[in-house]
Design an enzyme around this catalytic site. Structure first.
Site: not given
Ligand code: NAD
Ligand code: NAD
Lengths: 552, 552
Positions: A169, A189, A236, A256, A258-259, A267, A315, A403
């Protein structure tokens, strides 16, 4: 299901524009184009809601429709709890969402209250009615990459590439944000559907069949200097350590996945997607254990790159904490993105400034885009962002623009927009706000206020003062939230929105609010001892009693 | 040492009364007549300070002297951090003290920041510049006893007596508060000097040489109906269980030993004072263990009285928690004083309203006393309080008065005082404020919001909304604090002060603030489902969107 969509055009459904604006913005937050799960009133951020329930939504709408020019509506965790007489220069709505006395600030207690209908999670801009869809995410990520480029590559990311993972997302914004910043990207991914979605929406340029093909595409881009984003299917936790072993050297590394959510978000190494889905149902604790161990391998490789001198940053997905909990004691050796790149911007009050056209007409936004360029003629980075945003990002709900600008610019833009409303150049009023992730509006020791110079990470006097000052300055609505971004117990933050209705009175309020709001951020960072902030305070003539002598 | 005393009279040292007022009140908080330890800037409540350090104090004074009618000063944990342009109807000072992101809301983290000069404990009215000395404590205790009388004795405490312990800083107010309420009191105190001090200041009527003499005096008072307070030297952990065993039956039981601080506050059973002092130095942990076990015996006896049907209540010294921690699992069977007696007052917005004469002239207060009686002619309890307060309580620092009034009365008094300033009947402006322990201004699950009807004890949206609304209504200064009364992590609360300078503009602000502030308390209790609050909201025509239908 009862779809909600904000009214467009110039006909008022409330008594005046200062109450029509929160009405439309509340509805816009719940527009199916904007909200992740509008039926449940969820806007974004897991369970970040715009109102506690549909009955509360209806009563808020009623209250806003009836609200007079000298009345103020109070919202307590998404529920309208009172209308009081104030005055015309006071906010029309004051909101407090998800706030709990610290000892009770846990998800357990919150969930219990939530179940009993006593609370709502406001996240950041969900409960404060100024979410604008994914444009905000693209730009936040973009600014991070740009600032990384400024720090490590003299502001020029041409021929450089970033290694990351996750096209979900929010993570799905990474490839677009990178290419807009002039950098190429390799994004790992594990789910094919996620890669396909980013290709379909043109956020991702190409998918490579394997890692060597991907590296060839990147090598080519390095030569031509034309930025390209490449997705590759894989894990990853496997690929990042492999690349390190093979001496493949990216110009920056982040992540990024979703750790932060080990049951659903990461995964485990060597697992198929089927096994992952299956085990989640059957034995979530086993998933957590395997995911944690895999993330630890991932972080170890990131640490390896860090040691080699490659810029590496977290991040905001908490992956360092996960690895630390798995025994990687030096997991926090590489920084989070705020101390690494965003803080210098915060020192100058720069952050995710945004505005929305209440007319619903995209032309209104395009005219403001042009006005921004006219008023800030010497910022090619900003111009580039505006052009690319217009070209590559679709509006969701009411047309909006984000912006990153700071102290000294925000109020100029606000005054100009107000003038454009007054002259009829814009069809209807403009609403101006920002994310709570901003310079003076948040205390969040694992994210926005990580590693403050003076150790004041956890001091939350600042966001409270920010909200009080914005209220005193005449913002149209002001909010105080807890737990956004990083969850219950970990943050306190404030939101602000101001409406340009084209009147003289609005101009005075706009000038004060859009000056004072970023100024509290500059003051907060100056107080913590950041030279850039002290310099910025000096340039802008801020009156900061305890740093006055330094300034004078 | 540099003694501070607020200027008196009508000559301004700041530019106008709205900034002269916070200046004098800050200084008054530090007046040696008022503050417990002025050299350390400590006003009361352990380490509750008025400013972070002397340099901050000096800069605050400078800033207030220079502040213009449309400027606002921000105070962050006792440090002046910025002056911003707002407008004439906005507060002149906004304060946030001791606020920490919840996960870091511990004494350990606070103390660390405090040591490094980054924080200050604001307690309640210390950091928000509206402490008025012990008058506030006498009346809070008095109202508790009076309400107890209303609940259990048809409002008539004649011939009744209360059993308690502790004649310390705050507990010393108990005998006076009781006799003012018409009740007799037996107060056990283990230190002769404390008894002597209360006799000297006429807070305590007599000391009895032993418990049987004390009981004879009380028996006599029961017959004559003339209230008398009796002190007796001894250990409560010994005497209270003894009395229970002997079937001696008081009409109510409470306690104000310092059980919240087991190292310094509770004399263990069988220990001499010398041993107590000696062991505190040599082995504080042994003191804690012995004190805890003794307090547990004390609470068991209180539970025994509770079981017999005698009204028993905890007066905010945490003694139930101490006993619970020592294994008395039913320690919480008897209630805290707020759910037991104060909540019905809070439901009607009634709480510790107070005002101060900036002239320094006691006559100004006596004139306001008379005005209160004139405006509220039919409240004998209030008249009695005013008479007794005048007769028996000395002013400390600037002359001040406290009296518990609620929604519908506060703004009338404020408007009348403002009128008296305008007409010259009073020599100088009046400052009006209240404690943070009030109806709509605090979330504190172990004290003010213990056992809320709907379980919303820990929801702190309310004090935040209270502060935002008071800011929007045009209060002169507004504050947001954490940890007051019950310590770090356990409370969030807001303060408000408004100045009657005799102008028309002040009248409009006074009317709004002194209506809206108690109204948020009524709204908060109505939202929690209290019938009295819903009734009060209805009588006063409050617009509460979600309870509208109930009202209509
Ligand atoms: N600090 C910020 O402003 C900020 C902004 C954006 C996102 N984030 C963080 O980034 C993370 C991602 O957010 P999101 O909304 O995209 O989450 P999400 O769950 O929608 O997406 C995570 C993606 O990672 C993939 N994935 C999972 N394990 C994997 C692995 N071992 N290897 C490769 N791909 C793998 C999943 O298939 C999924 O598509 C979250 O932890 C979120 O809190 C923080
Ligand atoms: N909730 C409220 O609004 C409120 C108001 C006032 C006081 N309190 C609480 O009441 C307590 C007392 O406050 P204080 O300022 O008077 O404290 P203090 O320490 O000044 O006084 C405590 C007194 O208790 C006496 N004492 C200790 N152990 C005793 C024993 N075993 N038997 C008899 N006497 C004993 C001490 O000698 C001392 O005089 C504190 O815990 C305080 O937090 C709460």
């Amino acid at each position: 299901s009862r779809p909600v969509r904000a009214p467009r055009g110039t006909q008022l459904s409330a008594r005046h524009w200062l109450t029509e604006a929160p009405l439309r913005m509340l509805m816009n937050n719940l527009d199916p184009e904007v909200a992740e799960n509008p039926d449940e009133l969820v806007v974004y951020g897991g369970i970040g809601r715009a109102a506690r329930n549909w009955e509360c939504f209806d009563r808020i709408v009623d209250a806003l429709r009836a609200l007079k020019t000298d009345e103020t509506l109070l919202i307590q965790s998404g529920k309208p709890v009172g209308v009081f007489r104030t005055h015309e220069d006071a906010p029309r709505v004051l909101l407090a969402n998800s706030n709990l006395v610290p000892k009770w600030s846990t998800w357990e207690h919150f969930n219990e209250l939530d179940r009993r209908g006593l609370m709502m999670f406001g996240q950041m801009t969900a409960g404060s009615w100024i979410y604008i869809g994914s444009q905000g995410i693209v730009q936040g990520t973009h600014e991070t990459f740009v600032e990384m480029g400024r720090r490590h590559f003299n502001g020029n990311l041409k021929g450089k590439w970033v290694l990351t993972a996750g096209l979900g997302g929010m993570g799905g914004a990474q490839p677009l944000a990178a290419t807009m910043a002039g950098a190429s990207m390799l994004c790992i991914e594990c789910q094919p559907s996620r890669i396909q979605k980013r290709l379909d929406t043109r956020y991702l340029d190409v998918q490579a069949p394997d890692i060597d093909s991907a590296l060839r595409i990147l090598a080519n881009a390095e030569t031509t200097g034309k930025a390209v984003s490449v997705g590759v299917l894989g894990n990853a936790a496997q690929i990042v350590p492999d690349l390190l072993r093979r001496d493949v050297r990216p110009h920056a590394v982040t992540d990024q996945t979703s750790a932060h959510d080990l049951v659903n978000g990461y995964l485990p190494l060597g697992w198929s997607l089927d096994k992952w889905h299956d085990m989640r149902e059957r034995d979530p604790q086993a998933v957590v254990a395997a995911a944690r161990a895999s993330a630890a391998e991932h972080v170890k490789a990131m640490l390896g790159y860090h040691k080699l001198g490659v810029p590496v940053f977290d991040y905001g997905n908490n992956i360092r904490q996960v690895a630390f909990d798995a025994g990687v004691t030096n997991a926090f050796d590489f920084p989070g993105f705020v101390p690494a790149y965003i803080r210098p911007l915060f020192c100058r009050g720069i952050g995710p400034f945004r505005w929305v056209a209440l007319s619903g007409d995209p032309e209104d936004i395009y005219r403001t885009d042009a006005k921004v360029k006219e008023l800030i003629p010497d910022d090619p980075h900003l111009h580039r962002w505006l052009d690319m945003a217009r070209e590559r990002i679709q509006f969701q709900g009411l047309p909006a623009r984000i912006c990153w600008v700071g102290l000294g610019q925000r109020h100029r833009l606000g005054l100009a927009f107000n003038q454009m409303v007054a002259s009829g150049e814009l069809k209807a009023p403009i609403v101006i706000g920002r994310d709570h992730l901003d310079s003076g509006s948040v205390a969040s020791p694992n994210r926005e206020t990580e590693s403050m110079k003076d150790g004041s990470d956890a001091v939350s006097d600042w966001p409270l003062l920010n909200a009080l000052l914005n209220t005193a300055s005449g913002a149209t609505w002001v909010s105080l939230h807890h737990g956004g971004g990083v969850g219950m117990g970990y943050s306190q933050h404030a939101g602000v929105v101001i409406v340009c209705d084209g009147t003289e009175a609005a101009a005075r309020r706009v000038e004060r609010v859009l000056w004072n709001d970023p100024a509290t951020g500059v003051a907060r960072h100056a107080d913590a001892g950041y030279g850039e902030a002290i310099e910025c305070a000096k340039e802008n003539g801020l009156n900061l009693p305890m740093i006055g002598p330094m300034i004078g």
